[in-house]
Design a protein around this motif. Structure first.
Motif, PDB file in Angstrom:
ATOM      1  N   ALA A 178       2.824   7.663  -3.826  1.00 54.31           N
ATOM      2  CA  ALA A 178       4.148   7.076  -3.617  1.00 54.31           C
ATOM      3  C   ALA A 178       4.516   7.012  -2.139  1.00 54.31           C
ATOM      4  CB  ALA A 178       5.201   7.877  -4.381  1.00 54.31           C
ATOM      5  N   ALA A 179       3.913   7.877  -1.338  1.00 53.07           N
ATOM      6  CA  ALA A 179       4.199   7.873   0.097  1.00 53.07           C
ATOM      7  C   ALA A 179       3.748   6.581   0.764  1.00 53.07           C
ATOM      8  CB  ALA A 179       3.524   9.069   0.767  1.00 53.07           C
ATOM      9  N   GLY A 180       2.766   5.896   0.161  1.00 43.24           N
ATOM     10  CA  GLY A 180       2.254   4.660   0.743  1.00 43.24           C
ATOM     11  C   GLY A 180       2.930   3.402   0.220  1.00 43.24           C
ATOM     12  N   ALA A 181       3.998   3.545  -0.544  1.00 40.59           N
ATOM     13  CA  ALA A 181       4.683   2.388  -1.129  1.00 40.59           C
ATOM     14  C   ALA A 181       5.145   1.424  -0.038  1.00 40.59           C
ATOM     15  CB  ALA A 181       5.877   2.850  -1.951  1.00 40.59           C
ATOM     16  N   ASN A 182       4.834   0.153  -0.212  1.00 38.38           N
ATOM     17  CA  ASN A 182       5.246  -0.858   0.764  1.00 38.38           C
ATOM     18  C   ASN A 182       5.475  -2.193   0.074  1.00 38.38           C
ATOM     19  OD1 ASN A 182       2.639  -2.704   1.267  1.00 38.38           O
ATOM     20  ND2 ASN A 182       1.974  -0.571   0.986  1.00 38.38           N
ATOM     21  N   VAL A 183       6.256  -3.039   0.705  1.00 43.01           N
ATOM     22  CA  VAL A 183       6.687  -4.297   0.101  1.00 43.01           C
ATOM     23  C   VAL A 183       5.512  -5.237  -0.158  1.00 43.01           C
ATOM     24  CG1 VAL A 183       8.105  -6.362   0.450  1.00 43.01           C
ATOM     25  CG2 VAL A 183       8.977  -4.123   1.126  1.00 43.01           C
ATOM     26  N   TYR A 184       4.627  -5.371   0.812  1.00 46.15           N
ATOM     27  CA  TYR A 184       3.531  -6.338   0.683  1.00 46.15           C
ATOM     28  C   TYR A 184       2.647  -6.029  -0.527  1.00 46.15           C
ATOM     29  CZ  TYR A 184      -0.715  -8.961   1.721  1.00 46.15           C
ATOM     30  OH  TYR A 184      -1.801  -9.790   1.633  1.00 46.15           O
ATOM     31  N   ASP A 185       2.224  -4.771  -0.673  1.00 43.35           N
ATOM     32  CA  ASP A 185       1.348  -4.411  -1.790  1.00 43.35           C
ATOM     33  C   ASP A 185       2.052  -4.557  -3.136  1.00 43.35           C
ATOM     34  OD1 ASP A 185      -1.009  -3.879  -0.422  1.00 43.35           O
ATOM     35  OD2 ASP A 185      -0.423  -1.821   0.039  1.00 43.35           O
ATOM     36  N   ILE A 186       3.329  -4.236  -3.191  1.00 41.03           N
ATOM     37  CA  ILE A 186       4.072  -4.353  -4.451  1.00 41.03           C
ATOM     38  C   ILE A 186       4.165  -5.816  -4.880  1.00 41.03           C
ATOM     39  CG2 ILE A 186       6.352  -4.081  -5.524  1.00 41.03           C
ATOM     40  CD1 ILE A 186       6.681  -1.525  -3.839  1.00 41.03           C
ATOM     41  N   LEU A 187       4.518  -6.689  -3.937  1.00 44.02           N
ATOM     42  CA  LEU A 187       4.658  -8.110  -4.270  1.00 44.02           C
ATOM     43  C   LEU A 187       3.313  -8.793  -4.488  1.00 44.02           C
ATOM     44  CD1 LEU A 187       7.475  -9.236  -1.780  1.00 44.02           C
ATOM     45  CD2 LEU A 187       7.710  -8.533  -4.166  1.00 44.02           C
ATOM     46  N   ASN A 188       2.255  -8.210  -3.956  1.00 40.08           N
ATOM     47  CA  ASN A 188       0.932  -8.822  -4.038  1.00 40.08           C
ATOM     48  C   ASN A 188       0.224  -8.524  -5.362  1.00 40.08           C
ATOM     49  OD1 ASN A 188      -0.983 -10.482  -2.732  1.00 40.08           O
ATOM     50  ND2 ASN A 188      -2.230  -8.717  -2.199  1.00 40.08           N
ATOM     51  N   HIS A 189       0.867  -7.731  -6.226  1.00 36.87           N
ATOM     52  CA  HIS A 189       0.304  -7.411  -7.544  1.00 36.87           C
ATOM     53  C   HIS A 189       1.269  -7.859  -8.633  1.00 36.87           C
ATOM     54  CE1 HIS A 189      -1.985  -4.727  -4.892  1.00 36.87           C
ATOM     55  NE2 HIS A 189      -2.922  -4.726  -5.814  1.00 36.87           N
ATOM     56  N   GLU A 190       0.720  -8.328  -9.733  1.00 37.77           N
ATOM     57  CA  GLU A 190       1.572  -8.806 -10.830  1.00 37.77           C
ATOM     58  C   GLU A 190       2.370  -7.669 -11.452  1.00 37.77           C
ATOM     59  OE1 GLU A 190       1.141 -10.913 -15.237  1.00 37.77           O
ATOM     60  OE2 GLU A 190      -0.515 -11.041 -13.820  1.00 37.77           O
ATOM     61  N   THR A 191       1.725  -6.522 -11.643  1.00 36.06           N
ATOM     62  CA  THR A 191       2.368  -5.397 -12.327  1.00 36.06           C
ATOM     63  C   THR A 191       2.416  -4.175 -11.419  1.00 36.06           C
ATOM     64  OG1 THR A 191       1.475  -6.221 -14.425  1.00 36.06           O
ATOM     65  CG2 THR A 191       2.332  -3.966 -14.413  1.00 36.06           C
ATOM     66  N   LEU A 192       3.537  -3.500 -11.436  1.00 35.56           N
ATOM     67  CA  LEU A 192       3.685  -2.228 -10.724  1.00 35.56           C
ATOM     68  C   LEU A 192       3.709  -1.109 -11.761  1.00 35.56           C
ATOM     69  CD1 LEU A 192       4.235  -0.557  -8.155  1.00 35.56           C
ATOM     70  CD2 LEU A 192       6.674  -0.983  -8.517  1.00 35.56           C
ATOM     71  N   VAL A 193       2.845  -0.128 -11.589  1.00 41.79           N
ATOM     72  CA  VAL A 193       2.749   1.000 -12.520  1.00 41.79           C
ATOM     73  C   VAL A 193       3.110   2.273 -11.762  1.00 41.79           C
ATOM     74  CG1 VAL A 193       1.275   2.256 -14.120  1.00 41.79           C
ATOM     75  CG2 VAL A 193       0.909  -0.197 -13.755  1.00 41.79           C
ATOM     76  N   LEU A 194       4.133   2.957 -12.234  1.00 41.96           N
ATOM     77  CA  LEU A 194       4.583   4.198 -11.606  1.00 41.96           C
ATOM     78  C   LEU A 194       4.471   5.351 -12.587  1.00 41.96           C
ATOM     79  CD1 LEU A 194       7.919   2.970  -9.922  1.00 41.96           C
ATOM     80  CD2 LEU A 194       5.666   3.124  -8.862  1.00 41.96           C
ATOM     81  N   THR A 195       4.090   6.500 -12.092  1.00 40.40           N
ATOM     82  CA  THR A 195       4.162   7.714 -12.909  1.00 40.40           C
ATOM     83  C   THR A 195       5.554   8.319 -12.765  1.00 40.40           C
ATOM     84  OG1 THR A 195       3.392   9.134 -11.108  1.00 40.40           O
ATOM     85  CG2 THR A 195       1.701   8.151 -12.536  1.00 40.40           C
ATOM     86  N   ARG A 196       5.868   9.266 -13.627  1.00 41.65           N
ATOM     87  CA  ARG A 196       7.166   9.954 -13.496  1.00 41.65           C
ATOM     88  C   ARG A 196       7.309  10.565 -12.102  1.00 41.65           C
ATOM     89  NH1 ARG A 196      10.579  11.365 -17.779  1.00 41.65           N
ATOM     90  NH2 ARG A 196       9.756  10.988 -19.888  1.00 41.65           N
ATOM     91  N   ALA A 197       6.213  11.171 -11.635  1.00 43.27           N
ATOM     92  CA  ALA A 197       6.235  11.808 -10.317  1.00 43.27           C
ATOM     93  C   ALA A 197       6.490  10.787  -9.219  1.00 43.27           C
ATOM     94  CB  ALA A 197       4.913  12.537 -10.069  1.00 43.27           C
TER      95      ALA A 197
END
Length: 208
Positions: A178-197
């Motif tokens: 989660a520390a590496g979360a950034n806009v480009y990578d999130i928008l560049n993938h169709e689905t975002l998968v997050l764990t509870r943590a």
């Protein structure tokens, strides 16, 4: 807002309450565009310059007599026609180091997360813990979960080692903390998968 939590086996595991200040704001194309441009510019390396005539460390003494030598007239050995001379019309230095206000960058990340929730492209998993790094087994789980054409998977502080190894050979599946979360990578993938943590870390990142 509430979102269902599932396991890697696609079984229900309760609900999770998402913070509306992080996952429920309206996305703006202009903010996302600014943040993505800033990210891509920051990723570029400096364009190195070549040494021109004034940059070469050679004597400035006149090369020879003005007349009587039987050759062309030269002022010094730094001319581009000589070996070791300066480059004629060489490349200029270009340093790509744009700046963007921290508040705009944070807002862009919130908007990217909110956009995934709005378009129902966010999946929350209980965890991504695997006992063995088996790619075939993970592919079977992904087929059940419906990750779409591409997926970005985020875990908490540390990504499960077995999961990371098992996903290495799967195309269009990327894993990060989660520390590496950034806009480009999130928008560049169709689905975002997050764990509870990962959800907890992202919310703490903005509220802390």
């Amino acid at each position: 807002m509430k979102l269902k939590v599932i396991t890697l086996d696609a079984k229900a595991k309760g609900d999770i309450e998402l913070n509306d200040d992080v996952f429920g704001i309206e996305a703006r194309a202009d903010i996302l565009h600014r943040v993505v441009n800033w990210q891509r510019e920051k990723a570029r390396g400096t364009a190195r310059p070549t040494r021109e005539r004034s940059d070469v460390a050679r004597t400035g003494k006149k090369y020879g007599n003005q007349k009587g030598g039987g050759t062309a007239r030269h002022g010094d050995r730094r001319a581009p026609i000589f070996i070791g001379g300066g480059k004629a019309h060489g490349a200029r230095k270009r340093d790509f180091n744009p700046s963007l206000n921290k508040k705009v960058r944070a807002l862009g990340l919130k908007m990217a997360l909110s956009d995934k929730v709005k378009n129902e492209n966010l999946i929350v998993l209980e965890n991504i813990d695997l006992k063995e790094a088996k790619t075939q087994a993970l592919l079977a789980n992904i087929a059940k979960l419906g990750f779409g054409k591409s997926a970005l998977i985020m875990d908490g502080d540390v990504v499960n080692d077995a999961f990371s190894k098992a996903s290495n050979n799967i195309p269009r599946i990327n894993v990060m903390s989660a520390a590496g979360a950034n806009v480009y990578d999130i928008l560049n993938h169709e689905t975002l998968v997050l764990t509870r943590a990962a959800v907890e870390k992202l919310e703490a990142r903005f509220n802390g």
